[in-house]
Write a protein that holds these residues in place. Structure first.
Motif, PDB file in Angstrom:
ATOM      1  N   GLN A 264       0.412   7.291 -17.528  1.00 47.61           N
ATOM      2  CA  GLN A 264       0.491   6.397 -18.545  1.00 47.61           C
ATOM      3  C   GLN A 264       1.844   5.896 -18.602  1.00 47.61           C
ATOM      4  N   TYR A 265       2.625   6.793 -18.708  1.00 50.41           N
ATOM      5  CA  TYR A 265       4.187   6.468 -18.872  1.00 50.41           C
ATOM      6  C   TYR A 265       4.731   5.467 -17.934  1.00 50.41           C
ATOM      7  N   ILE A 266       4.530   5.932 -16.697  1.00 49.57           N
ATOM      8  CA  ILE A 266       5.044   4.833 -15.705  1.00 49.57           C
ATOM      9  C   ILE A 266       4.375   3.423 -15.910  1.00 49.57           C
ATOM     10  N   GLN A 267       3.221   3.443 -16.100  1.00 48.58           N
ATOM     11  CA  GLN A 267       2.383   2.236 -16.287  1.00 48.58           C
ATOM     12  C   GLN A 267       2.974   1.466 -17.502  1.00 48.58           C
ATOM     13  N   MET A 268       3.334   2.102 -18.560  1.00 43.45           N
ATOM     14  CA  MET A 268       3.890   1.392 -19.570  1.00 43.45           C
ATOM     15  C   MET A 268       5.149   0.969 -19.340  1.00 43.45           C
ATOM     16  N   ILE A 269       6.082   1.369 -18.714  1.00 50.32           N
ATOM     17  CA  ILE A 269       7.513   1.035 -18.531  1.00 50.32           C
ATOM     18  C   ILE A 269       7.552   0.054 -17.428  1.00 50.32           C
ATOM     19  N   ASP A 270       6.629   0.125 -16.398  1.00 46.97           N
ATOM     20  CA  ASP A 270       6.900  -0.987 -15.197  1.00 46.97           C
ATOM     21  C   ASP A 270       5.677  -0.674 -14.339  1.00 46.97           C
ATOM     22  N   TYR A 271       4.419  -1.213 -14.768  1.00 45.57           N
ATOM     23  CA  TYR A 271       3.168  -1.086 -13.897  1.00 45.57           C
ATOM     24  C   TYR A 271       3.450  -1.272 -12.312  1.00 45.57           C
ATOM     25  N   ALA A 272       3.924  -2.114 -11.792  1.00 45.66           N
ATOM     26  CA  ALA A 272       4.715  -2.290 -10.689  1.00 45.66           C
ATOM     27  C   ALA A 272       4.961  -0.912  -9.765  1.00 45.66           C
ATOM     28  N   LEU A 273       5.678  -0.176 -10.411  1.00 50.95           N
ATOM     29  CA  LEU A 273       6.127   1.134 -10.216  1.00 50.95           C
ATOM     30  C   LEU A 273       4.992   2.046  -9.859  1.00 50.95           C
ATOM     31  N   TRP A 274       4.058   2.199 -10.813  1.00 43.20           N
ATOM     32  CA  TRP A 274       2.587   3.016 -10.516  1.00 43.20           C
ATOM     33  C   TRP A 274       2.047   2.420  -9.293  1.00 43.20           C
ATOM     34  N   GLU A 275       2.052   1.208  -9.145  1.00 42.83           N
ATOM     35  CA  GLU A 275       1.457   0.524  -7.914  1.00 42.83           C
ATOM     36  C   GLU A 275       1.889   0.985  -6.472  1.00 42.83           C
ATOM     37  N   VAL A 276       3.241   1.166  -6.601  1.00 43.46           N
ATOM     38  CA  VAL A 276       4.027   1.767  -5.356  1.00 43.46           C
ATOM     39  C   VAL A 276       3.865   3.068  -5.224  1.00 43.46           C
ATOM     40  N   ILE A 277       3.637   3.824  -6.343  1.00 43.90           N
ATOM     41  CA  ILE A 277       3.074   5.419  -5.891  1.00 43.90           C
ATOM     42  C   ILE A 277       1.935   5.360  -5.284  1.00 43.90           C
ATOM     43  N   GLU A 278       0.942   4.783  -5.844  1.00 46.20           N
ATOM     44  CA  GLU A 278      -0.551   4.608  -5.468  1.00 46.20           C
ATOM     45  C   GLU A 278      -0.508   4.171  -4.098  1.00 46.20           C
ATOM     46  N   ASN A 279       0.089   3.020  -3.632  1.00 43.30           N
ATOM     47  CA  ASN A 279       0.044   2.558  -2.377  1.00 43.30           C
ATOM     48  C   ASN A 279       0.653   3.347  -1.450  1.00 43.30           C
ATOM     49  N   ASP A 280       1.718   4.361  -1.662  1.00 40.55           N
ATOM     50  CA  ASP A 280       2.532   4.933  -0.770  1.00 40.55           C
ATOM     51  C   ASP A 280       1.611   6.241  -0.453  1.00 40.55           C
ATOM     52  N   LYS A 281       0.727   6.755  -1.521  1.00 38.24           N
ATOM     53  CA  LYS A 281      -0.052   7.942  -1.218  1.00 38.24           C
ATOM     54  C   LYS A 281      -1.423   7.295  -0.185  1.00 38.24           C
ATOM     55  N   ALA A 282      -1.843   6.136  -0.408  1.00 37.16           N
ATOM     56  CA  ALA A 282      -2.876   5.429   0.366  1.00 37.16           C
ATOM     57  C   ALA A 282      -2.356   5.348   1.941  1.00 37.16           C
ATOM     58  N   THR A 283      -1.175   4.816   1.817  1.00 38.43           N
ATOM     59  CA  THR A 283      -0.380   4.721   3.389  1.00 38.43           C
ATOM     60  C   THR A 283      -0.439   6.035   3.811  1.00 38.43           C
ATOM     61  N   ARG A 284       0.054   7.181   3.228  1.00 43.18           N
ATOM     62  CA  ARG A 284       0.134   8.368   3.979  1.00 43.18           C
ATOM     63  C   ARG A 284      -0.947   8.801   4.310  1.00 43.18           C
ATOM     64  N   ARG A 285      -2.330   8.691   3.550  1.00 39.48           N
ATOM     65  CA  ARG A 285      -3.312   9.149   4.001  1.00 39.48           C
ATOM     66  C   ARG A 285      -3.979   8.422   5.391  1.00 39.48           C
ATOM     67  N   LEU A 286      -3.580   7.191   5.456  1.00 38.75           N
ATOM     68  CA  LEU A 286      -3.927   6.228   6.621  1.00 38.75           C
ATOM     69  C   LEU A 286      -3.308   6.610   7.764  1.00 38.75           C
ATOM     70  N   GLU A 287      -1.938   6.992   7.547  1.00 41.38           N
ATOM     71  CA  GLU A 287      -0.980   7.360   8.706  1.00 41.38           C
ATOM     72  C   GLU A 287      -1.656   8.710   9.237  1.00 41.38           C
ATOM     73  N   VAL A 288      -2.034   9.481   8.635  1.00 41.14           N
ATOM     74  CA  VAL A 288      -2.222  10.849   8.835  1.00 41.14           C
ATOM     75  C   VAL A 288      -3.794  10.674   9.893  1.00 41.14           C
ATOM     76  N   LYS A 289      -4.721   9.698   9.476  1.00 34.42           N
ATOM     77  CA  LYS A 289      -5.919   9.664   9.780  1.00 34.42           C
ATOM     78  C   LYS A 289      -5.602   9.135  10.978  1.00 34.42           C
TER      79      LYS A 289
END
Length: 103
Positions: A31-56
């Protein structure tokens, strides 16, 4: 108060992680990260998805390699580099393909 000083004030109020309270901390930090900059949270979520796909992708490529060659490729952690190494070892030119067939 300009935007930069607002971030400094907000940064001083970051909820600190306490042992045994991870779920509560995660909810609050999201919630805090989304409050200060929603795009920053999107980077975190996309990075997790990218790592998951890389491992797969890497795991799938490793499953297709003959057992006797697994150790040769195991140290390559990037799926794209792994595919290039496999292609270099097994693809090659006609002379390489002939040698591989003869082996």
């Amino acid at each position: 108060m300009d935007q930069d000083s607002a971030h400094i004030v907000a940064a001083s109020k970051v909820y600190m992680l306490k042992p045994g309270e991870f779920e509560l901390w995660r909810m609050r930090i999201e919630q805090y990260i989304q409050m200060i900059d929603y795009a920053l949270w999107e980077v975190i979520e996309n990075d997790k998805a990218t790592r998951r796909l890389e491992v797969k992708a890497r795991s799938t490529l490793m499953m297709g390699i003959p057992n006797e060659h697994l150790l040769k490729f195991n140290s390559i952690k990037d799926a794209k580099l792994l595919l290039e190494a496999i292609e270099k070892s097994f693809g090659g030119n006609e002379a390489t393909k002939k040698t591989q067939r003869n082996l």
